[in-house]
Design a protein around this motif. Structure first.
Motif, PDB file in Angstrom:
ATOM      1  N   LEU A  50       0.820  -1.214   0.000  1.00 49.64           N
ATOM      2  CA  LEU A  50       0.000   0.000   0.000  1.00 49.64           C
ATOM      3  C   LEU A  50       0.851   1.259   0.000  1.00 49.64           C
ATOM      4  N   ILE A  51       1.850   1.332   0.857  1.00 46.59           N
ATOM      5  CA  ILE A  51       2.635   2.571   0.932  1.00 46.59           C
ATOM      6  C   ILE A  51       3.993   2.458   0.267  1.00 46.59           C
ATOM      7  N   GLY A  52       4.362   1.261  -0.198  1.00 52.02           N
ATOM      8  CA  GLY A  52       5.652   1.080  -0.862  1.00 52.02           C
ATOM      9  C   GLY A  52       6.659   0.436   0.067  1.00 52.02           C
ATOM     10  N   TRP A  53       7.576  -0.314  -0.522  1.00 50.54           N
ATOM     11  CA  TRP A  53       8.565  -1.047   0.263  1.00 50.54           C
ATOM     12  C   TRP A  53       9.514  -0.104   1.002  1.00 50.54           C
ATOM     13  N   ARG A  54       9.972   0.925   0.310  1.00 51.05           N
ATOM     14  CA  ARG A  54      10.912   1.860   0.936  1.00 51.05           C
ATOM     15  C   ARG A  54      10.238   2.663   2.052  1.00 51.05           C
ATOM     16  N   SER A  55       9.004   3.080   1.813  1.00 53.27           N
ATOM     17  CA  SER A  55       8.279   3.818   2.856  1.00 53.27           C
ATOM     18  C   SER A  55       8.013   2.940   4.071  1.00 53.27           C
ATOM     19  N   THR A  56       7.735   1.657   3.823  1.00 51.60           N
ATOM     20  CA  THR A  56       7.529   0.739   4.944  1.00 51.60           C
ATOM     21  C   THR A  56       8.809   0.574   5.745  1.00 51.60           C
ATOM     22  N   GLY A  68       7.984   1.363  18.913  1.00 48.30           N
ATOM     23  CA  GLY A  68       6.896   0.590  18.315  1.00 48.30           C
ATOM     24  C   GLY A  68       7.386  -0.550  17.454  1.00 48.30           C
ATOM     25  N   SER A  69       8.477  -0.342  16.724  1.00 48.44           N
ATOM     26  CA  SER A  69       9.025  -1.400  15.871  1.00 48.44           C
ATOM     27  C   SER A  69       9.524  -2.567  16.704  1.00 48.44           C
ATOM     28  N   ILE A  70      10.204  -2.257  17.789  1.00 49.82           N
ATOM     29  CA  ILE A  70      10.707  -3.318  18.662  1.00 49.82           C
ATOM     30  C   ILE A  70       9.543  -4.050  19.324  1.00 49.82           C
ATOM     31  N   ALA A  71       8.522  -3.317  19.731  1.00 52.39           N
ATOM     32  CA  ALA A  71       7.356  -3.961  20.344  1.00 52.39           C
ATOM     33  C   ALA A  71       6.645  -4.862  19.343  1.00 52.39           C
ATOM     34  N   TYR A  93       0.256  -2.782  20.615  1.00 46.13           N
ATOM     35  CA  TYR A  93       0.957  -1.607  21.117  1.00 46.13           C
ATOM     36  C   TYR A  93       1.948  -1.084  20.078  1.00 46.13           C
ATOM     37  N   GLY A  94       2.698  -1.981  19.456  1.00 42.78           N
ATOM     38  CA  GLY A  94       3.673  -1.576  18.440  1.00 42.78           C
ATOM     39  C   GLY A  94       3.022  -0.939  17.230  1.00 42.78           C
ATOM     40  N   CYS A  95       1.912  -1.506  16.762  1.00 37.00           N
ATOM     41  CA  CYS A  95       1.205  -0.935  15.615  1.00 37.00           C
ATOM     42  C   CYS A  95       0.684   0.456  15.911  1.00 37.00           C
ATOM     43  N   ILE A  96       0.105   0.611  17.079  1.00 34.24           N
ATOM     44  CA  ILE A  96      -0.412   1.937  17.444  1.00 34.24           C
ATOM     45  C   ILE A  96       0.729   2.941  17.531  1.00 34.24           C
ATOM     46  N   TRP A  97       1.831   2.543  18.130  1.00 32.69           N
ATOM     47  CA  TRP A  97       2.962   3.457  18.279  1.00 32.69           C
ATOM     48  C   TRP A  97       3.570   3.825  16.929  1.00 32.69           C
ATOM     49  N   VAL A  98       3.748   2.842  16.045  1.00 26.83           N
ATOM     50  CA  VAL A  98       4.390   3.097  14.749  1.00 26.83           C
ATOM     51  C   VAL A  98       3.475   3.890  13.826  1.00 26.83           C
ATOM     52  N   VAL A 118      -2.460  14.700  16.220  1.00 28.14           N
ATOM     53  CA  VAL A 118      -3.708  13.964  16.153  1.00 28.14           C
ATOM     54  C   VAL A 118      -3.394  12.558  15.660  1.00 28.14           C
ATOM     55  N   PRO A 119      -3.531  11.548  16.514  1.00 25.31           N
ATOM     56  CA  PRO A 119      -3.158  10.200  16.091  1.00 25.31           C
ATOM     57  C   PRO A 119      -4.142   9.617  15.091  1.00 25.31           C
ATOM     58  N   LEU A 120      -3.627   8.779  14.210  1.00 25.64           N
ATOM     59  CA  LEU A 120      -4.401   8.027  13.234  1.00 25.64           C
ATOM     60  C   LEU A 120      -5.245   8.898  12.309  1.00 25.64           C
ATOM     61  N   THR A 121      -4.754  10.041  11.913  1.00 24.23           N
ATOM     62  CA  THR A 121      -5.491  10.891  10.988  1.00 24.23           C
ATOM     63  C   THR A 121      -5.532  10.305   9.595  1.00 24.23           C
ATOM     64  N   TRP A 122      -4.572   9.457   9.284  1.00 27.92           N
ATOM     65  CA  TRP A 122      -4.490   8.865   7.948  1.00 27.92           C
ATOM     66  C   TRP A 122      -5.518   7.766   7.746  1.00 27.92           C
ATOM     67  N   CYS A 123      -6.042   7.188   8.800  1.00 27.33           N
ATOM     68  CA  CYS A 123      -6.939   6.042   8.689  1.00 27.33           C
ATOM     69  C   CYS A 123      -8.231   6.408   7.963  1.00 27.33           C
ATOM     70  N   GLY A 124      -8.844   7.486   8.333  1.00 30.81           N
ATOM     71  CA  GLY A 124     -10.066   7.924   7.672  1.00 30.81           C
ATOM     72  C   GLY A 124      -9.831   8.281   6.225  1.00 30.81           C
ATOM     73  N   TYR A 125      -8.675   8.844   5.929  1.00 35.87           N
ATOM     74  CA  TYR A 125      -8.356   9.199   4.554  1.00 35.87           C
ATOM     75  C   TYR A 125      -8.213   7.960   3.690  1.00 35.87           C
TER      76      TYR A 125
END
Length: 131
Positions: A50-56, A68-71, A93-98, A118-125
């Protein structure tokens, strides 16, 4: 169009959906570690498509997202060594943090000008763009 929905992004959204479904099914079926692991693989691959390998890679290796990545990786490891309940808690926890302050994939993204507190603003978009 500010956000073009290509075939790769559609497949990514589908894989994220399958990942969430298999994770949910794994939790419902008494934390079946096979389904949980399959859900994690689908989810990670879907995010990468969805967002690209490099962006991930940049998202998970960003210095501010190390916690978050370590979690998330610790949760993945705990699922593989048969501690699925603790593993799922670590992964959530890691997903929310990242992903909490992720702002988008392109400069033309309308969410890029939003306040980063504002957390998770991208989700609605993303959900509104999928339709």
């Amino acid at each position: 169009m500010a956000y073009e929905m290509t075939e790769q992004k559609r497949v990514g959204l589908g894989l994220i959906g399958f990942g969430i479904f298999f994770t949910f099914l794994g939790v419902i079926l008494f934390f079946d570690r096979g389904l949980l692991a399959l859900g994690n693989i689908f989810w990670l691959t879907g995010v990468a498509l969805l967002i690209g390998w490099r962006s991930t890679w940049n998202l998970f290796s960003n210095r501010s997202n190390y916690k978050g990545s370590i979690a998330f990786l610790l949760g993945l490891f705990l699922i593989f060594v048969r501690w699925p309940i603790v593993g799922i808690i670590c992964e959530i926890y890691g997903c929310i943090w990242v992903l909490a302050f992720y702002q988008g994939v392109s400069p033309s993204d309308p969410c890029s000008g939003m306040d980063s507190t504002v957390p998770l603003t991208w989700c609605g978009y993303i959900l509104s763009s999928a339709a």
